[in-house]
Scaffold this motif. Structure first.
Motif, PDB file in Angstrom:
ATOM      1  N   GLU A   1     -24.933 -16.561  68.783  1.00 25.18           N
ATOM      2  CA  GLU A   1     -24.636 -16.866  70.192  1.00 25.18           C
ATOM      3  C   GLU A   1     -23.426 -16.092  70.714  1.00 25.18           C
ATOM      4  OE1 GLU A   1     -23.956 -21.053  70.702  1.00 25.18           O
ATOM      5  OE2 GLU A   1     -23.528 -20.849  72.848  1.00 25.18           O
ATOM      6  N   PHE A   2     -22.364 -16.017  69.898  1.00 21.30           N
ATOM      7  CA  PHE A   2     -21.097 -15.455  70.393  1.00 21.30           C
ATOM      8  C   PHE A   2     -20.882 -13.999  69.962  1.00 21.30           C
ATOM      9  CE2 PHE A   2     -20.465 -20.093  70.161  1.00 21.30           C
ATOM     10  CZ  PHE A   2     -20.315 -20.314  71.524  1.00 21.30           C
ATOM     11  N   GLU A   3     -21.932 -13.343  69.493  1.00 26.14           N
ATOM     12  CA  GLU A   3     -21.878 -11.926  69.124  1.00 26.14           C
ATOM     13  C   GLU A   3     -20.835 -11.673  68.035  1.00 26.14           C
ATOM     14  OE1 GLU A   3     -22.778  -9.431  72.640  1.00 26.14           O
ATOM     15  OE2 GLU A   3     -21.410  -7.966  71.772  1.00 26.14           O
ATOM     16  N   THR A   4     -20.758 -12.587  67.071  1.00 22.41           N
ATOM     17  CA  THR A   4     -19.783 -12.435  65.993  1.00 22.41           C
ATOM     18  C   THR A   4     -20.459 -12.161  64.651  1.00 22.41           C
ATOM     19  OG1 THR A   4     -19.870 -14.824  65.754  1.00 22.41           O
ATOM     20  CG2 THR A   4     -18.000 -13.929  67.001  1.00 22.41           C
ATOM     21  N   LYS A   5     -21.794 -12.267  64.611  1.00 22.80           N
ATOM     22  CA  LYS A   5     -22.487 -12.167  63.319  1.00 22.80           C
ATOM     23  C   LYS A   5     -23.284 -10.884  63.159  1.00 22.80           C
ATOM     24  CE  LYS A   5     -22.803 -17.170  63.057  1.00 22.80           C
ATOM     25  NZ  LYS A   5     -23.696 -18.311  63.336  1.00 22.80           N
ATOM     26  N   GLY A   6     -23.059  -9.917  64.058  1.00 23.85           N
ATOM     27  CA  GLY A   6     -23.711  -8.616  63.890  1.00 23.85           C
ATOM     28  C   GLY A   6     -25.163  -8.560  64.307  1.00 23.85           C
ATOM     29  N   LYS A   7     -25.672  -9.613  64.973  1.00 22.05           N
ATOM     30  CA  LYS A   7     -27.083  -9.602  65.401  1.00 22.05           C
ATOM     31  C   LYS A   7     -27.216  -9.349  66.905  1.00 22.05           C
ATOM     32  CE  LYS A   7     -29.812 -10.208  61.974  1.00 22.05           C
ATOM     33  NZ  LYS A   7     -30.669 -11.205  61.413  1.00 22.05           N
ATOM     34  N   ARG A   8     -26.392 -10.038  67.676  1.00 27.37           N
ATOM     35  CA  ARG A   8     -26.544  -9.932  69.140  1.00 27.37           C
ATOM     36  C   ARG A   8     -26.249  -8.519  69.614  1.00 27.37           C
ATOM     37  NH1 ARG A   8     -25.248 -14.537  73.681  1.00 27.37           N
ATOM     38  NH2 ARG A   8     -25.976 -13.291  75.452  1.00 27.37           N
TER      39      ARG A   8
END
Ligand code: GLY
Length: 347
Positions: free
Chosen positions: A227-234
């Motif tokens: 959701e918050f673009e912190t895990k390298g997916k978004r």
């Protein structure tokens, strides 16, 4: 009523998508805004004359007191001035934290409505009813909200997820062809990210409505994971966007976003080919398809000019740039490249 796509963010919500589903807004608002007496419908000067009467009437029939707030069309609506005007209207109309607002329009209206919702009285509920292809497949879901500052676009914002999104594809019949073309640039992006039948069917010229639902599903899954673009997916959603943002800025925002993305996707494919992770046949197929849809290859800018402009972006660290590339169609990866190497790419 069409498809129901769930977004499992901090708050879980649904995107309702399909044709001729706008009338269900009354029931959805009743279900989602249980404490609300008042609803603010925020729309712009282009969309309000087309759809605001019918949406407001449906909401009144569902028992709400409804206020229509019309903002100017275009980026101007994402200014501090208009943001302040909308807040002041809500104060004037006596909105409380129990009440809610609905954005009826394209990405600008959705971003503004979400940011008002994130900040008015420290946060009230909102929903999005996107009316453009771009906002249906991208900005209406995912909770990125914000306004522009004199120093740049989207410099002031918040993550705030909507209570629901209602995407009625029938509203697209009034969309100008140039906006359809721009939205389709993002659809191509999703096809490259997802691959498989979505990609094959797009290249084969399949059913457009199915592609929209495919795009929403892909984004819903990404937002559910990161959701918050912190895990390298978004960040995958930025495929093609490094060059696209450079093109938009260089053209003083006269090149529509999705058209710039389409060009950016050709570069993403060619850079992926350069690093040996996308075959020449795939890169050729991507370029051929995008050009066949009437998008431009480079708008007359050299890659070096585009790269220099991309590096001037405030979000880029000084010695390297992160690019979303394709390790095969449907397999996005992030490459961190030294700026000197990026500028010297033989494209
Ligand atoms: N538009 C890109 C995102 O929502 O992350």
């Amino acid at each position: 009523m069409g498809d129901i796509i769930s977004v499992k963010a901090t708050t879980e919500y649904n995107v309702y998508s399909g044709k001729n589903i706008l009338q269900s807004i009354g029931g959805l608002a009743r279900e989602s805004f249980r404490t609300a007496f008042k609803l603010g419908v925020i729309s712009d000067g282009n969309v309000a004359p087309l759809y605001a009467d019918s949406v407001c009437q449906t909401l009144r029939t569902a028992g709400f007191t409804v206020y229509l707030i019309v903002v100017p069309s275009g980026e101007e609506a994402k200014s501090l001035k208009i943001y302040g005007d909308v807040l002041n209207k809500l104060v004037e109309y006596g909105f409380t934290r129990a009440d809610a607002i609905i954005g009826l329009g394209g990405g600008v209206v959705g971003d503004l409505t979400g940011f008002v919702a994130a900040t008015f009285l420290r946060g009230i509920a909102y929903a999005n009813v996107p009316t453009t292809l771009l906002s249906i497949v991208d900005s209406s879901l995912g909770g990125k909200t914000g306004i522009n500052l004199p120093g740049g676009k989207n410099l002031c914002g918040a993550f705030k997820q909507p209570a629901f999104v209602l995407s009625d594809y029938a509203l697209l019949k009034t969309l100008p062809p140039a906006e359809v073309k721009s939205g389709n640039g993002e659809v191509v992006k999703y096809a490259l990210l997802k691959g498989g039948d979505f990609y094959k069917n797009l290249l084969a010229g399949g059913n457009a409505d199915a592609f929209l639902t495919d795009c929403i599903k892909y984004k819903a899954d990404i937002v559910s994971e990161d959701e918050f673009e912190t895990k390298g997916k978004r960040i995958f959603l930025n495929l093609g966007h490094t060059v696209a943002h450079a093109l938009e800025k260089l053209s003083n925002f006269t090149i529509p976003h999705g058209n710039a993305v389409a060009t950016g996707l050709i570069y993403a494919a060619r850079i992926s080919e350069h690093y040996g992770i996308l075959s020449n046949a795939d890169a050729n197929a991507v370029e051929k398809y995008i050009l066949s849809q009437g998008y431009e290859k480079n708008y007359g800018y050299s890659f070096k000019t585009l790269a220099q402009n991309a590096l001037s972006d405030k979000k880029t660290s000084q010695d390297s740039i992160s690019l979303v590339l394709l390790h095969g169609i449907g397999k996005p990866v992030v490459y961190k490249i030294k700026t000197a190497e990026f500028l010297a790419l033989p494209l």
